[in-house]
Design a protein around this motif. Sequence first.
Motif, short mmCIF file in Angstrom:
data_model
loop_
_atom_site.label_atom_id
_atom_site.label_comp_id
_atom_site.label_asym_id
_atom_site.label_seq_id
_atom_site.Cartn_x
_atom_site.Cartn_y
_atom_site.Cartn_z
N ASP A 122 0.81 -1.22 0.00
CA ASP A 122 0.00 0.00 0.00
C ASP A 122 0.84 1.28 0.00
O ASP A 122 0.30 2.38 -0.09
N ASP A 248 19.78 -3.92 1.42
CA ASP A 248 19.07 -2.71 1.00
C ASP A 248 18.87 -1.74 2.16
O ASP A 248 18.40 -0.63 1.96
N ASN A 249 19.24 -2.18 3.36
CA ASN A 249 19.18 -1.28 4.52
C ASN A 249 20.57 -0.84 4.97
O ASN A 249 20.75 -0.39 6.09
P1 AMP Z 1 11.43 -1.69 4.31
O1 AMP Z 1 10.76 -2.66 5.20
O2 AMP Z 1 10.83 -0.32 4.35
O3 AMP Z 1 12.93 -1.69 4.43
O4 AMP Z 1 11.11 -2.21 2.83
C1 AMP Z 1 11.64 -3.36 2.21
C2 AMP Z 1 11.08 -3.41 0.80
O5 AMP Z 1 9.65 -3.64 0.84
C3 AMP Z 1 11.26 -2.11 0.03
O6 AMP Z 1 11.38 -2.42 -1.32
C4 AMP Z 1 9.96 -1.38 0.33
O7 AMP Z 1 9.70 -0.39 -0.60
C5 AMP Z 1 8.95 -2.52 0.32
N1 AMP Z 1 7.79 -2.25 1.17
C6 AMP Z 1 7.71 -2.43 2.51
N2 AMP Z 1 6.48 -2.09 2.96
C7 AMP Z 1 5.78 -1.64 1.90
C8 AMP Z 1 4.45 -1.14 1.70
N3 AMP Z 1 3.60 -1.00 2.71
N4 AMP Z 1 4.09 -0.80 0.44
C9 AMP Z 1 4.93 -0.92 -0.58
N5 AMP Z 1 6.17 -1.40 -0.47
C10 AMP Z 1 6.61 -1.76 0.74
#
Ligand code: AMP
Length: 462
Positions: A122, A248-249
């Motif tokens: 989302d 990616d982090n």
């Molecule tokens: P994160 O957990 O923010 O480090 O995200 C890891 C990956 O999942 C990244 O590519 C984010 O853009 C994607 N992602 C995490 N949560 C969402 C969300 N609610 N909607 C779209 N992409 C998400």
Amino acid sequence: MSEYLPDPRLAQSTLPLYDPVKAADFPQTILRYRNDRAAASAGLDTLTDEAWTSHFGRFRPLPDNQPEPLALRYHGHQFRHYNPDLGDGRGFLFAQLRDDQGRLLDLGTKGSGQTPWSRGGDGRLTLKGGVREVLATAMLEALGVPTSKSFSLIETGEALHRGDEPSPTRSAVLTRLSHSHLRFGTFERLAWLNDADTMRGLCDFIIANYHPTAQDIPGLFDAVVSANAKLAARWMAAGFIHGVLNTDNMSMTGESFDYGPYRFLPWYQPGFTAAYFDHAGLYAYARQPDTVLWNLGQLGRSLTLITDSEPLVAAFNTCPERYDAEFALAVCARLNILPLTDNQPLLTSLFPLLSSLAYDGSFEGLFYDWFGGKLSHNRAMASPRAEHYTGEAFTTFRTALEAYETADPAKLDHPRFKKPNPETLLIDEIETIWADIAERDDWSAFYAKLDAIETWRRALNL
Ligand code: AMP
Ligand code: MG
């Protein structure tokens, strides 16, 4: 006070690393947190709340900055499995500017809406996730960890559904200020695509803007190894578990960012795991230095697309010793003592002692009580933890500490050191703060905690 100095470098580069996107149109924008100290460093503290909300809730472009938000492209290893389906799926680069020291900074978002990389998600952030990230960044900064700063948190009035939070739950958009959102995963993607030209261009960009002392690509890698060895050392000395150390982090500037299921150690437990979905404990507390090393290995491997592996391997191999050196410095900084040439006796005595202190708050407690080293003997022995400062493990630590001079005795004059307990950010405290917000929309504990952490930051001055 500094001037606002827009400098949208990445948008001006022709590197194919991003896609223009639009922010979501939120039903509400309720300002919950603005970081005026960070804003002052970027010349943005004079914005009215209304202007602030239009920039960081509605994403009206900042003057002379990016005309539109840019979702960054990247891949990454998640729990050691390669995932090409990543990228800014709920965030974007909003603006770039120079701080009061001339350094390039990013304003990037989390929860700002869907992008080409959302892949069914989302594009949103839960308010609880935003609250947790604001608290984490404040605490990490206080503890001397290189971290992104939480710049703005705006509640956005949507009802979100999440498997791991009672749902529906409230939504928010977070803006963070960091040195860069270019990740190890940005390079992994280019290696995967075999795009040597873009990778060379990206290396030039990063050298020019973030690692100007690097002469070439191995030099750049070397600088990234150093920065991340320091970061890992600072996490460990802060008792911090990031939780999701995917490539990616991991930032090319060695700055900690993107806080999900993080925890601070209640007491020293090498196997402490933050993410409930990390079943194998891959990213457990004591595994973090090795994980950073593994992640650096992936970055190095990606760089072999454009350079010989030999100097990369040489830089990689120095990582453990750089980590050890940085860890000794980090521990000494946390104890406000001047490092010696050989800090091994102190380090080897510290961990058995920490292991023996298995109660909530003992990790921070030890650093607090002995902040200042031997000069704090009387304060430590009058602390609520004093009864534990006995026995063989303690005596060995206390003997090792005797060799150290206090780094800055004046710090102990700060009134914060008159209190019996250190500032902590343990899970129960966060849950209590969140419960007040969730149940009564009462934000007072959240703001009080941020004030307390700010006092803590000033007292420690790490
Ligand atoms: P994160 O957990 O923010 O480090 O995200 C890891 C990956 O999942 C990244 O590519 C984010 O853009 C994607 N992602 C995490 N949560 C969402 C969300 N609610 N909607 C779209 N992409 C998400
Ligand atoms: Mg992430």
